[in-house]
Design a protein around this motif. Structure first.
Motif, short mmCIF file in Angstrom:
data_model
loop_
_atom_site.label_atom_id
_atom_site.label_comp_id
_atom_site.label_asym_id
_atom_site.label_seq_id
_atom_site.Cartn_x
_atom_site.Cartn_y
_atom_site.Cartn_z
N GLU A 59 -6.71 11.08 9.01
CA GLU A 59 -6.27 12.38 8.29
C GLU A 59 -5.00 11.84 7.13
O GLU A 59 -4.90 12.90 6.40
CB GLU A 59 -5.71 13.35 9.31
CG GLU A 59 -6.75 13.58 10.48
CD GLU A 59 -7.84 14.47 9.54
OE1 GLU A 59 -7.50 15.03 8.62
OE2 GLU A 59 -8.92 14.71 10.33
N HIS A 60 -4.45 10.89 7.30
CA HIS A 60 -3.42 10.59 6.48
C HIS A 60 -3.90 9.40 5.36
O HIS A 60 -2.98 8.60 5.07
CB HIS A 60 -2.15 10.18 7.00
CG HIS A 60 -1.69 11.25 8.06
ND1 HIS A 60 -1.06 12.62 7.71
CD2 HIS A 60 -1.60 11.59 9.41
CE1 HIS A 60 -1.12 13.52 8.64
NE2 HIS A 60 -1.40 12.59 9.71
N SER A 61 -4.97 9.54 4.75
CA SER A 61 -5.58 8.51 4.00
C SER A 61 -6.57 9.08 3.03
O SER A 61 -7.11 10.17 3.29
CB SER A 61 -6.38 7.36 4.69
OG SER A 61 -5.70 6.82 5.55
N CYS A 62 -6.54 8.46 1.91
CA CYS A 62 -7.62 8.85 0.78
C CYS A 62 -8.75 7.59 0.85
O CYS A 62 -9.24 7.54 1.79
CB CYS A 62 -6.83 8.93 -0.61
SG CYS A 62 -5.74 10.26 -0.73
N HIS A 63 -8.57 6.65 -0.02
CA HIS A 63 -9.55 5.59 -0.47
C HIS A 63 -9.23 4.29 0.33
O HIS A 63 -10.01 3.56 0.42
CB HIS A 63 -9.66 5.42 -2.04
CG HIS A 63 -10.99 4.69 -2.34
ND1 HIS A 63 -12.13 4.95 -1.89
CD2 HIS A 63 -11.13 3.42 -3.23
CE1 HIS A 63 -13.11 4.05 -2.18
NE2 HIS A 63 -12.56 3.21 -3.09
N PHE A 64 -8.09 4.37 0.88
CA PHE A 64 -7.52 3.10 1.56
C PHE A 64 -7.34 3.32 2.85
O PHE A 64 -6.12 2.84 3.25
CB PHE A 64 -6.47 2.30 0.83
CG PHE A 64 -6.89 1.98 -0.67
CD1 PHE A 64 -7.59 0.79 -1.11
CD2 PHE A 64 -6.46 3.18 -1.62
CE1 PHE A 64 -8.01 0.89 -2.65
CE2 PHE A 64 -6.95 3.04 -2.94
CZ PHE A 64 -7.57 1.86 -3.41
#
Length: 304
Positions: A281-286
């Motif tokens: 939930e606290h990530s984008c692409h990494f």
């Protein structure tokens, strides 16, 4: 006894750098496939994922032309198939050397193209495949990224975006790609909570395994690989491929628009064989770095 092999091995005639680390002997193999193409990641994996070395023999491969494996491609033929051949050679070498029939495979972004394709072709070699920032359909993902950039752009950037071709097939495709990517990063769609990649650059500057010449080679290798491989990468589409002979696990940043996590979830729902999906939930692409403790827990759980 701890293992720390930093070495160059020859795969299909090309010397390539491999890091092999574990806190003790006889731990299951885990092979990490970096993104890009050409975006070597050894110092970042060592910074954020070293906890895995308590449970796995962690192998980080700097793929041909990338980072410490840099060389000028010149006129040689380099395609996705070339990297898959290198990957198979490396997997064969590792499983024989460490007397294991299979290994865990983690693929990030570009590496997820290699990892999922390899799992489909060689399930007998894969205990489980873990895809982070999983590529599914590059044309659709590129359109999603472009739309995000356009929705957040200021007046000047929007004018530039309107001239861009997000199919990346035109004469200025590389400039268009780099500009759109820069806008996605700037507006927080790539690295969670950040508008630049500085946290992913710093580990390279302080790594004992990376010299200043290595940093220069990394930059050259990344640009070279994008120029050579991006047109083929744009044709990648896993849709319709629904069966894998090994467990498939997707680890996706909820906010990833760099390579759309929404597309990854849609595709995941069509897979008919053993699978898991995990939202970070606290990530984008990494996700493997933005929420590395959660990623570590997930990977250790695979062992039970």
């Amino acid at each position: 006894m701890p293992i720390n092999h930093q070495t160059t091995i020859t795969l299909n005639g090309v010397p390539q750098y491999v890091s092999i680390r574990a806190e003790r002997d006889h731990l299951p193999l885990l092979l990490y496939l970096h993104g890009g193409p050409g975006d070597a990641a050894l110092p970042i994996v060592l910074k954020y994922n070293s906890e895995l070395e308590k449970h796995f023999t962690v192998v980080v491969w700097e793929q041909r032309g990338a980072g410490k494996s840099y060389y000028d491609f010149g006129d040689s033929t380099v395609t996705i198939a070339t990297f898959l051949e290198d990957l198979h050679a490396l997997v064969t070498l590792l499983t024989e050397r460490y007397r294991q029939e299979k290994l865990y495979l983690v693929g990030h972004s570009w590496g997820s193209v290699l990892g999922l394709t390899y799992t489909e072709k060689h399930p007998e070699k894969v205990r489980a495949y873990v895809g982070c920032g999983q590529v599914v359909n590059m044309k659709k993902a590129s359109r999603t990224g472009y739309e995000f950039a356009a929705a957040h752009a200021g007046k000047k950037a929007l004018a530039r975006l309107k001239k861009a071709d997000c199919t990346y097939t035109g004469e200025n495709w590389l400039d268009d790609l780099l500009f759109v990517t820069k806008q996605i990063v700037k507006h927080g769609g790539s690295l969670y909570g950040r508008t630049n990649y500085n946290p992913l650059v710093t580990p390279f500057l302080f790594s004992r395994y990376y010299s200043i010449p290595d940093l220069i080679r990394r930059q050259k290798g990344s640009l070279q690989a994008i120029k050579r491989l991006w047109p083929e990468l744009m044709e990648v589409n896993f849709e319709g491929r629904t069966e894998y002979g090994a467990p498939v696990i997707f680890v996706e940043g909820r906010h990833d628009v760099h390579v759309s996590s929404a597309l990854a979830k849609e595709y995941y729902d069509t897979i008919q064989t053993e699978k898991q999906f995990h939202w970070f939930e606290h990530s984008c692409h990494f996700p493997q770095w933005s929420e590395h403790e959660k990623f570590h827990t997930l990977m250790v759980d695979l062992l039970h």
